[in-house]
Scaffold this motif. Structure first.
Motif, PDB file in Angstrom:
ATOM      1  N   MET A   1       0.833  -1.192   0.000  1.00 12.64           N
ATOM      2  CA  MET A   1       0.000   0.000   0.000  1.00 12.64           C
ATOM      3  C   MET A   1       0.872   1.248   0.000  1.00 12.64           C
ATOM      4  O   MET A   1       0.549   2.213  -0.658  1.00 12.64           O
ATOM      5  CB  MET A   1      -0.929  -0.041   1.214  1.00 12.64           C
ATOM      6  N   THR A   2       1.985   1.231   0.694  1.00  7.64           N
ATOM      7  CA  THR A   2       2.878   2.384   0.740  1.00  7.64           C
ATOM      8  C   THR A   2       3.491   2.659  -0.633  1.00  7.64           C
ATOM      9  O   THR A   2       3.642   3.799  -1.026  1.00  7.64           O
ATOM     10  CB  THR A   2       4.004   2.156   1.770  1.00  7.64           C
ATOM     11  N   ALA A  11       4.435  10.630  -9.148  1.00  9.68           N
ATOM     12  CA  ALA A  11       3.791  11.052 -10.397  1.00  9.68           C
ATOM     13  C   ALA A  11       3.291  12.489 -10.286  1.00  9.68           C
ATOM     14  O   ALA A  11       3.466  13.290 -11.214  1.00  9.68           O
ATOM     15  CB  ALA A  11       2.639  10.108 -10.746  1.00  9.68           C
ATOM     16  N   LEU A  12       2.693  12.834  -9.162  1.00 10.43           N
ATOM     17  CA  LEU A  12       2.226  14.203  -8.963  1.00 10.43           C
ATOM     18  C   LEU A  12       3.394  15.182  -8.847  1.00 10.43           C
ATOM     19  O   LEU A  12       3.311  16.315  -9.324  1.00 10.43           O
ATOM     20  CB  LEU A  12       1.317  14.293  -7.735  1.00 10.43           C
ATOM     21  N   GLU A  46      -0.261   2.008 -15.116  1.00 11.63           N
ATOM     22  CA  GLU A  46      -0.501   0.955 -14.131  1.00 11.63           C
ATOM     23  C   GLU A  46      -0.362   1.413 -12.676  1.00 11.63           C
ATOM     24  O   GLU A  46       0.132   0.675 -11.835  1.00 11.63           O
ATOM     25  CB  GLU A  46       0.415  -0.239 -14.407  1.00 11.63           C
ATOM     26  N   LEU A  47      -0.792   2.625 -12.381  1.00 15.32           N
ATOM     27  CA  LEU A  47      -0.751   3.080 -10.991  1.00 15.32           C
ATOM     28  C   LEU A  47      -2.023   2.728 -10.240  1.00 15.32           C
ATOM     29  O   LEU A  47      -2.033   2.701  -9.028  1.00 15.32           O
ATOM     30  CB  LEU A  47      -0.560   4.600 -10.929  1.00 15.32           C
ATOM     31  N   GLY A  48      -3.091   2.544 -10.962  1.00 12.44           N
ATOM     32  CA  GLY A  48      -4.358   2.301 -10.289  1.00 12.44           C
ATOM     33  C   GLY A  48      -5.015   3.608  -9.905  1.00 12.44           C
ATOM     34  O   GLY A  48      -4.649   4.678 -10.372  1.00 12.44           O
TER      35      GLY A  48
END
Length: 105
Positions: A1-2, A11-12, A46-48
């Motif tokens: 999850m991390t 990405a941001l 593929e980051l979801g």
């Protein structure tokens, strides 16, 4: 999850840096506009789904992107208007009415 949150944060970070570079370019009117940014931002794959806690940041970046796009469009229109005016001045097209009218008739 991390790792998922970390990937979205990275990405941001990249996207925000890209927007900041364009904002800096727009603020510096003497910058060479013919030189494109060296590293164009590409959306990650593929980051979801975006983590909910990062949504406010993503929204703020989107707002900045839209503001930058609007400013670029405004400047393009202004440049086209200046080019059209310069073209008319250089070719003499600016004068659309008669220069001399014979009122003796």
């Amino acid at each position: 999850m991390t790792d998922w949150r970390g990937a979205w944060t990275a990405a941001l970070d990249e996207l925000e840096l890209d927007v900041a570079q364009v904002e800096a370019m727009l603020a510096d009117e003497h910058r060479n506009a013919e030189t494109p940014p060296a590293d164009l931002w590409r959306p990650p794959t593929e980051l979801g789904a975006l983590p909910l806690e990062l949504k406010p940041r993503a929204d703020e970046i989107l707002t900045r992107q839209l503001r930058v796009a609007e400013e670029i469009a405004r400047r393009l229109v202004s440049n086209r208007q200046q080019m059209a005016m310069t073209s008319r001045i250089e070719t003499g097209e600016m004068v659309k009415r008669p220069v001399y009218v014979d009122c003796a008739m």
